[in-house]
Design a protein around this motif. Structure first.
Motif, PDB file in Angstrom:
ATOM      1  N   GLN A 173       7.271  -4.017  45.111  1.00 39.64           N
ATOM      2  CA  GLN A 173       6.963  -2.920  43.992  1.00 39.64           C
ATOM      3  C   GLN A 173       7.914  -3.133  42.735  1.00 39.64           C
ATOM      4  N   GLU A 174       8.889  -3.679  42.903  1.00 37.48           N
ATOM      5  CA  GLU A 174       9.889  -3.573  42.100  1.00 37.48           C
ATOM      6  C   GLU A 174       9.416  -5.078  41.051  1.00 37.48           C
ATOM      7  N   THR A 175       8.662  -6.192  41.701  1.00 32.49           N
ATOM      8  CA  THR A 175       8.090  -7.150  40.969  1.00 32.49           C
ATOM      9  C   THR A 175       6.962  -6.751  40.009  1.00 32.49           C
ATOM     10  N   LYS A 177       6.649  -3.593  38.784  1.00 34.32           N
ATOM     11  CA  LYS A 177       7.330  -2.798  37.594  1.00 34.32           C
ATOM     12  C   LYS A 177       7.714  -4.050  36.551  1.00 34.32           C
ATOM     13  N   SER A 178       8.426  -4.907  37.145  1.00 37.21           N
ATOM     14  CA  SER A 178       8.829  -5.885  36.073  1.00 37.21           C
ATOM     15  C   SER A 178       7.655  -6.684  35.286  1.00 37.21           C
ATOM     16  N   ARG A 379      15.197 -13.279  38.504  1.00 35.10           N
ATOM     17  CA  ARG A 379      14.562 -12.129  37.904  1.00 35.10           C
ATOM     18  C   ARG A 379      15.262 -11.736  36.469  1.00 35.10           C
TER      19      ARG A 379
END
Length: 439
Positions: A173-175, A177-178, A379
């Motif tokens: 999920q963070e990926t 968003k990024s 990241r």
């Protein structure tokens, strides 16, 4: 006998719990993710699972009836042969002086067998058979408890995999968003966002698979004590907490506590008792008789007595004696063979455990930390537009693979520990290895 049986069963329960007590070292609070997952869930501990198994396992309950049947054999073996009452009428319904009942002679007698120690041999053989079944019952209880521990570990492992899967979803999920930020900024093609979203969906699907496997594992665990619908949803513990392992020399010196040896020893005692019984049966049984004789023509009374001694029976029991001697020799040979087999199995499992612990130490100390740092650096560089999505995903996959390897090595180590405890009957040391949060 029933009271003795109940006492033996209680002792066996305590022995089983002691043998498997090392698993209590995994009953600690897990990671924050695992704690979140287990919140408001009905849980069961290993201690409760083992007790339920010993008390309610269908196979163990069925074997209890064999023990009760053997108690009946012991009781029957102690009964002496019943004496025989006889009545004999002579010199009647003939001719001449023996016409009618005028010259009749009536004899009322009683006879009994001189067992010459045979009954005690029957009792000894029956009691040895009872001891053999008790030893087998103890081994069955221990094996049932060990199987419960194995299934408990399986459920605990799926809970850990579930926690890993949840952490993986959060990472995906963070990926997303990024990648979304870079797509909106026009720094990366929209296709990368689609790939990141597909990856997130795949991770959610993997977690769903684990959830189904966890339900199945809990069902199999509950079946150990006869439940078809589990009354729990979680098991307590942390699969990643491991005890310090004793040396092979120390463990092998404890092999005499293996319940299989107790079973083999009981079998040897049974074969010795059967040999003594066969030897006792080779002695002919004498029969004594005594009574009172009445003569009708003279109205005289007389005491009569006699003895009956069979001949030729000693040679007829040679085959049974030879069979009993061969069975005793076979039992001794099986005991020696079992010692070699069990010690070899202990060595193999101990080596596998050592390897798993080495893998755990290496992955935890030398592989995961640099991969974590690599993910952080990738990241940051990805956000600057210098790395592609493929490079970001690659380093994330490497970290996830390492974390899964760490988990699976811990699962294998727990299974090896169960087997070592089952073989030696000795509890491992308290835990010194706690893997901590590797997410």
């Amino acid at each position: 006998m029933q009271v003795l049986f109940l006492m033996s069963k209680q002792i066996a329960v305590q022995f089983v719990l002691l043998c498997l007590a090392f698993l209590s070292v995994i009953a600690f609070t897990g990671t924050a993710v695992a704690s979140e997952l287990s919140a408001n869930k009905q849980t069961i501990s290993l201690h409760e699972a083992v007790i339920k198994t010993i008390e309610h396992n269908p196979n163990l309950q069925a074997f209890d009836y064999q023990l009760k049947a053997q108690q009946g054999r012991v009781q029957q073996a102690g009964l002496a042969p019943s004496p025989r009452l006889s009545f004999q009428l002579e010199d009647v319904l003939g001719s001449g002086n023996s016409k009618g009942l005028d010259s009749a002679e009536a004899t009322l007698g009683i006879s009994w067998v001189l067992e010459r120690g045979v009954r005690q041999r029957y009792v000894d053989a029956a009691q040895a058979g009872s001891s053999l079944l008790e030893a087998e019952a103890d081994m069955r209880r221990l094996n049932a408890a060990a199987e419960t521990a194995r299934r408990y570990i399986v459920s605990l492992a799926y809970q850990a995999r579930e926690a890993n899967a949840l952490a993986t979803i959060l990472l995906a999920q963070e990926t997303v968003k990024s990648v979304s930020k870079r797509v909106k900024a026009g720094k990366t093609p929209k296709a990368e966002l689609s790939r990141a979203q597909a990856e997130l969906a795949r991770r959610k699907l993997q977690r769903e698979d684990i959830d189904h496997e966890l339900l199945t594992a809990n069902r199999r665990l509950a079946a150990q004590w006869g439940e078809t619908v589990p009354m729990f949803t979680r098991v307590e513990g942390d699969i990643r907490r491991l005890p310090q392992v004793a040396s092979f020399a120390s463990l092998s010196s404890q092999l005499s506590q293996n319940p299989e040896f107790a079973l083999l020893l009981s079998n040897q005692l049974l074969k010795k008792a059967e040999l003594k019984l066969a030897l006792a049966q080779s002695k002919p049984s004498w029969r004594l008789n005594a009574g009172v004789r009445h003569a009708s023509n003279s109205h005289d009374q007389a005491f009569v007595a006699g003895i009956s001694i069979p001949f030729g029976e000693r040679t007829r029991n040679g085959g049974r004696i030879a069979e009993a001697r061969a069975d005793l020799a076979r039992a001794n040979s099986e005991e020696r063979s079992a010692r070699i087999r069990i010690e070899t199995a202990l060595f193999v499992i101990h080596e596998k455990l050592q390897h798993s612990l080495h893998v755990i130490e290496t992955v935890r100390g030398d592989i995961i930390p640099p991969l974590k740092q690599a993910v952080i650096d990738t990241r940051r560089v990805y956000a600057l537009g210098r790395y592609s999505y493929l490079e970001l995903r690659s380093v994330q996959e490497e970290l996830l693979a390492a974390q899964n390897s760490l988990l699976e090595a811990s699962v294998s180590a727990q299974h090896y520990i169960i087997e070592i405890e089952r073989l030696t009957g000795v509890r491992m040391a308290q835990p010194t290895t706690a893997l901590g949060d590797t997410q």
